[in-house]
Design a protein around this motif. Structure first.
Motif, short mmCIF file in Angstrom:
data_model
loop_
_atom_site.label_atom_id
_atom_site.label_comp_id
_atom_site.label_asym_id
_atom_site.label_seq_id
_atom_site.Cartn_x
_atom_site.Cartn_y
_atom_site.Cartn_z
N ILE A 18 -4.85 -11.12 -1.55
CA ILE A 18 -3.96 -9.98 -1.60
C ILE A 18 -3.54 -9.49 -2.88
O ILE A 18 -3.38 -8.47 -3.48
CB ILE A 18 -2.55 -10.14 -0.82
N LEU A 19 -3.34 -10.47 -4.01
CA LEU A 19 -3.02 -10.25 -5.21
C LEU A 19 -4.01 -9.57 -6.08
O LEU A 19 -3.89 -8.55 -6.78
CB LEU A 19 -2.74 -11.69 -5.93
N LYS A 20 -5.31 -10.01 -5.83
CA LYS A 20 -6.40 -9.17 -6.33
C LYS A 20 -6.56 -7.79 -5.83
O LYS A 20 -6.79 -6.86 -6.72
CB LYS A 20 -7.63 -9.88 -5.85
N GLN A 21 -6.21 -7.57 -4.47
CA GLN A 21 -6.22 -6.11 -4.03
C GLN A 21 -4.93 -5.29 -4.58
O GLN A 21 -5.38 -4.05 -5.23
CB GLN A 21 -5.79 -6.16 -2.49
N ARG A 22 -3.87 -5.95 -4.61
CA ARG A 22 -2.72 -5.22 -5.27
C ARG A 22 -3.11 -4.80 -6.89
O ARG A 22 -2.84 -3.92 -7.14
CB ARG A 22 -1.55 -5.84 -5.20
N LEU A 23 -3.94 -5.85 -7.47
CA LEU A 23 -4.02 -5.62 -8.87
C LEU A 23 -5.16 -4.47 -9.00
O LEU A 23 -4.86 -3.25 -9.95
CB LEU A 23 -4.88 -6.73 -9.53
N ALA A 24 -6.02 -4.39 -8.03
CA ALA A 24 -7.10 -3.55 -8.39
C ALA A 24 -6.37 -2.10 -8.01
O ALA A 24 -6.83 -1.01 -8.48
CB ALA A 24 -8.02 -3.73 -7.08
N GLN A 25 -5.47 -2.08 -6.99
CA GLN A 25 -4.87 -0.70 -6.63
C GLN A 25 -4.15 -0.31 -7.82
O GLN A 25 -4.32 1.02 -7.98
CB GLN A 25 -4.11 -0.82 -5.28
N MET A 26 -3.34 -0.94 -8.56
CA MET A 26 -2.64 -0.54 -9.32
C MET A 26 -3.35 -0.32 -10.70
O MET A 26 -3.05 0.87 -11.28
CB MET A 26 -1.33 -1.60 -9.82
N TYR A 27 -4.30 -1.01 -10.90
CA TYR A 27 -5.19 -0.71 -12.06
C TYR A 27 -5.84 0.68 -11.79
O TYR A 27 -5.94 1.46 -12.66
CB TYR A 27 -6.36 -1.80 -11.87
N CYS A 28 -6.26 1.09 -10.65
CA CYS A 28 -6.98 2.43 -10.13
C CYS A 28 -5.91 3.49 -10.23
O CYS A 28 -6.42 4.64 -10.59
CB CYS A 28 -7.80 2.22 -8.94
N MET A 29 -4.62 3.18 -10.17
CA MET A 29 -3.62 4.26 -10.15
C MET A 29 -3.52 5.09 -11.49
O MET A 29 -3.47 6.14 -11.48
CB MET A 29 -2.35 3.82 -9.71
N GLY A 30 -3.84 4.11 -12.44
CA GLY A 30 -3.82 4.68 -13.85
C GLY A 30 -2.26 5.01 -14.41
O GLY A 30 -2.15 5.21 -15.53
N ASN A 31 -1.19 4.32 -13.80
CA ASN A 31 0.05 4.51 -13.94
C ASN A 31 0.69 3.24 -14.93
O ASN A 31 1.82 3.36 -15.26
CB ASN A 31 0.85 4.82 -12.85
N TYR A 32 -0.02 2.11 -14.61
CA TYR A 32 0.29 0.81 -15.12
C TYR A 32 -0.47 0.29 -16.14
O TYR A 32 -1.78 0.27 -16.17
CB TYR A 32 0.50 -0.24 -14.16
N ARG A 33 0.22 -0.26 -17.20
CA ARG A 33 -0.59 -1.02 -18.22
C ARG A 33 -0.60 -2.48 -17.65
O ARG A 33 0.02 -2.75 -16.74
CB ARG A 33 0.30 -1.20 -19.45
N ASN A 34 -1.40 -3.16 -18.20
CA ASN A 34 -1.52 -4.60 -17.89
C ASN A 34 -0.31 -5.30 -17.90
O ASN A 34 0.11 -6.04 -16.97
CB ASN A 34 -2.57 -5.42 -18.69
N LYS A 35 0.41 -4.86 -18.75
CA LYS A 35 1.94 -5.85 -18.81
C LYS A 35 2.48 -5.43 -17.77
O LYS A 35 3.37 -6.19 -17.09
CB LYS A 35 2.50 -5.30 -20.07
N ASP A 36 2.79 -4.04 -17.29
CA ASP A 36 3.63 -3.77 -16.20
C ASP A 36 2.99 -4.37 -14.83
O ASP A 36 3.51 -4.67 -13.94
CB ASP A 36 3.20 -2.07 -16.00
N ILE A 37 1.59 -4.42 -14.59
CA ILE A 37 0.83 -5.01 -13.48
C ILE A 37 1.18 -6.50 -13.53
O ILE A 37 1.70 -7.11 -12.50
CB ILE A 37 -0.57 -4.91 -13.49
N ALA A 38 1.46 -7.35 -14.63
CA ALA A 38 1.80 -8.48 -14.79
C ALA A 38 2.97 -8.85 -14.25
O ALA A 38 3.45 -9.69 -13.37
CB ALA A 38 1.50 -9.06 -16.12
N ASP A 39 4.08 -8.06 -14.79
CA ASP A 39 5.47 -7.96 -14.46
C ASP A 39 5.61 -7.97 -12.66
O ASP A 39 6.37 -8.53 -12.21
CB ASP A 39 6.25 -7.02 -15.15
N ILE A 40 4.92 -6.84 -12.30
CA ILE A 40 5.11 -6.55 -10.77
C ILE A 40 4.52 -7.88 -9.99
O ILE A 40 5.01 -7.95 -8.96
CB ILE A 40 4.37 -5.14 -10.57
#
Length: 180
Positions: A52-74
């Protein structure tokens, strides 16, 4: 007769012993299987939460709205974890899958708009403004493979000797400098 009775008694005792051993073995097996089931459930939870964590990471990464720091915080992980997960083959496969799905959706929407775009270009061909009509006509011709060539081929072959001869002809010799 006594020997038959002893024999029957011994057989009964042996059967009861076997049953008791079987019951103990069954209880031990049951106990072991319960422990194993609990362990498997814990491992499945870990795996599913990782998935689930990997899926969420992949989804947020693909959105293009989040930096790695933002993804890590979320996701409540470190940036280092996000970078490591982005190198994971499973995550990369998920990202590729999401991107392929997104491309299919965008292509479908663009194909649905083709008719409207064609109607607009068709209307522009009847415009009162000559430049609008010209640009619409050019656009249609360009997109249907009838674009005017913008290519100029220049082929110059000059040998080394020709270049030296050309330089020699262009030399102006100052005789005053040579004499002094």
């Amino acid at each position: 007769m006594i020997s038959n009775e002893l024999k029957q008694y011994a057989e009964k005792e042996a059967e009861e012993t076997k049953r008791e051993l079987a019951k103990k073995s069954f209880k031990e097996i049951l106990s072991d299987s319960r422990v194993l089931a609990k362990t498997q459930k814990r491992e499945l939870r870990k795996i599913s939460s990782k998935t689930i964590l990997k899926q969420r990471l992949a989804q947020m990464y693909c959105m293009g709205n989040y930096r790695n720091k933002d993804i890590a915080d979320i996701l409540c992980v470190s940036e280092c974890t996000v970078r490591k997960m982005l190198k994971d083959e499973e995550v990369l496969d998920m990202i590729n899958e999401y991107q392929a799905t997104e491309k299919q959706l965008v292509d479908a929407r663009l194909k649905a708009l083709r008719e409207k775009a064609l109607d607009t270009v068709y209307e522009l061909l009847d415009s009162d403004d000559d430049s609008v009509r010209l640009n619409a006509s050019k656009d249609i011709l360009d997109r249907t493979g009838h674009k005017a060539k913008d290519q100029t081929d220049i082929n110059v072959n000059v040998s080394y000797e020709q270049q030296l001869a050309e330089l020699g002809n262009n030399l102006i010799i100052d005789t005053d400098v040579l004499e002094g």
